[in-house]
Write a protein that holds these residues in place. Structure first.
Motif, PDB file in Angstrom:
ATOM      1  N   PRO A 147       0.814  -1.216   0.000  1.00 60.94           N
ATOM      2  CA  PRO A 147       0.000   0.000   0.000  1.00 60.94           C
ATOM      3  C   PRO A 147       0.851   1.272   0.000  1.00 60.94           C
ATOM      4  O   PRO A 147       1.885   1.341   0.670  1.00 60.94           O
ATOM      5  CB  PRO A 147      -0.784  -0.117   1.314  1.00 60.94           C
TER       6      PRO A 147
ATOM      7  N   GLY B  94      -9.762   2.143   0.835  1.00 57.56           N
ATOM      8  CA  GLY B  94      -9.719   2.564   2.226  1.00 57.56           C
ATOM      9  C   GLY B  94     -10.634   3.714   2.601  1.00 57.56           C
ATOM     10  O   GLY B  94     -11.174   4.423   1.749  1.00 57.56           O
TER      11      GLY B  94
ATOM     12  N   MET C 286      -0.022  -4.441   4.297  1.00 58.71           N
ATOM     13  CA  MET C 286      -1.223  -5.083   3.754  1.00 58.71           C
ATOM     14  C   MET C 286      -0.849  -6.041   2.639  1.00 58.71           C
ATOM     15  O   MET C 286       0.080  -5.784   1.874  1.00 58.71           O
ATOM     16  CB  MET C 286      -2.196  -4.033   3.220  1.00 58.71           C
TER      17      MET C 286
ATOM     18  N   GLY D   3      -5.346  -5.319   0.464  1.00 59.40           N
ATOM     19  CA  GLY D   3      -5.987  -4.008   0.456  1.00 59.40           C
ATOM     20  C   GLY D   3      -7.487  -4.054   0.336  1.00 59.40           C
ATOM     21  O   GLY D   3      -8.146  -3.010   0.342  1.00 59.40           O
TER      22      GLY D   3
ATOM     23  N   CYS E 295      -3.618  -7.087   7.977  1.00 55.89           N
ATOM     24  CA  CYS E 295      -3.465  -5.713   8.467  1.00 55.89           C
ATOM     25  C   CYS E 295      -4.346  -5.417   9.672  1.00 55.89           C
ATOM     26  O   CYS E 295      -4.652  -4.254   9.942  1.00 55.89           O
ATOM     27  CB  CYS E 295      -3.764  -4.723   7.341  1.00 55.89           C
TER      28      CYS E 295
ATOM     29  N   CYS F 170      -7.439  -1.976   6.238  1.00 58.77           N
ATOM     30  CA  CYS F 170      -7.601  -1.614   4.827  1.00 58.77           C
ATOM     31  C   CYS F 170      -9.039  -1.213   4.499  1.00 58.77           C
ATOM     32  O   CYS F 170      -9.259  -0.455   3.544  1.00 58.77           O
ATOM     33  CB  CYS F 170      -7.154  -2.751   3.920  1.00 58.77           C
TER      34      CYS F 170
ATOM     35  N   PRO G 119      -7.664   3.173   6.214  1.00 54.97           N
ATOM     36  CA  PRO G 119      -6.594   3.376   7.187  1.00 54.97           C
ATOM     37  C   PRO G 119      -6.831   4.511   8.168  1.00 54.97           C
ATOM     38  O   PRO G 119      -6.086   4.670   9.114  1.00 54.97           O
ATOM     39  CB  PRO G 119      -5.375   3.669   6.303  1.00 54.97           C
TER      40      PRO G 119
END
Length: 281
Positions: free
Chosen positions: A61, A108, A236, A239, A246, A263, A267
């Protein structure tokens, strides 16, 4: 807390438009990604695989740094701010114009830009500067007074301060070696500014950087009674919420801690939700 949902992310083989090497470790890679750029909101990220081989095997990421626009003002691409640390970031550093990288996004939960009369105070450490250009642009569009507290080890690692000034942001610098701005950690000028701010003035803090710095800022925000959002920099694998690599320990509205995926639940998180003792540095 509901998981943030956004339009279907775009997965492309993005052409490298340029690679601006800021130092022996830092660079800014520009990618032709109009579909991603058109959907991106402040604080969102992309998953990037800088090679077509198996090392690294997975994408990683990167916050969307800038939105690039064509002559007509339409989104044409994006940039990512990269620091060379491991294999993947080293490959990104070495990319040349015309190369292609797999790029998926935007992904995100984004920042929610503060609206006037509230002020927006951004706090960045090192490459934690990355999500704040798009946030600063959104704040300027709303007419929100904005300030950036930006810290690094030395003046040589402070980048793009003038870009933020051009966006109307008041920039406050700090360096650990005292070579620029306030000597020491960026939390020192932030603490002083919070103490001096009128209680009636609404202030929204947004933070990104090393975990100890984000925790320190979260503590300051709590002590001064100010809301604070943090953008976590977790490793991550996908994602998209599928691999659970994560996860972080966060409190639900009732105060009960449980694991959430940064994710899709992040975030960007309310700093008061994070169980900081459980977060790896």
């Amino acid at each position: 807390m509901q998981v943030y949902t956004s339009p279907m992310p775009v997965d492309i083989d993005a052409e490298v438009l340029s690679n601006t090497r800021l130092s022996s470790d830092y660079c800014v890679v520009a990618l032709a990604a109009p579909g991603i750029a058109a959907l991106a909101r402040p604080g969102q990220f992309v998953m990037v695989k800088p090679s077509h081989g198996s090392d690294p095997l997975l994408r990683r990421p990167f916050s969307i740094f800038e939105i690039l626009r064509g002559p007509d003002g339409a989104p044409a691409g994006l940039t990512i701010l990269n620091k060379r640390i491991g294999v993947g970031t080293g490959l990104l550093y070495g990319l040349e114009r015309g190369s292609r990288v797999a790029c998926l996004g935007p992904l995100g939960r984004p920042f929610a830009p503060a609206e006037p009369p509230a002020e927006a105070w951004m706090v960045a450490g090192g490459v934690g500067l990355a999500p704040f250009v798009t946030l600063a642009e959104a704040l300027r569009a709303r007419g929100t007074t904005a300030r950036l507290f930006y810290g690094a080890r030395s003046a040589s690692e402070l980048y793009y301060a003038d870009l933020f000034r051009a966006l109307g942001v008041d920039v406050v610098l700090a360096t650990e070696d005292g070579s620029a701005g306030t000597p020491g950690f960026v939390t020192a000028p932030l603490d002083a500014a919070l103490a001096a701010a009128p209680r009636h003035q609404e202030i929204q803090l947004s933070v990104c950087g090393p975990t100890p710095m984000m925790r320190a800022v979260a503590d300051l925000a709590a002590r001064h009674g100010r809301p604070c959002d943090v953008s976590l920099e977790q490793v991550m694998g996908c994602g998209l919420g599928g691999c659970y690599s994560c996860v972080v320990l966060a409190r639900d509205p009732g105060g009960t801690p449980h694991f959430v995926r940064s994710c899709v639940d992040g975030p960007v998180f309310d700093a008061s939700r994070i169980v900081w003792d459980a977060l790896a540095h």
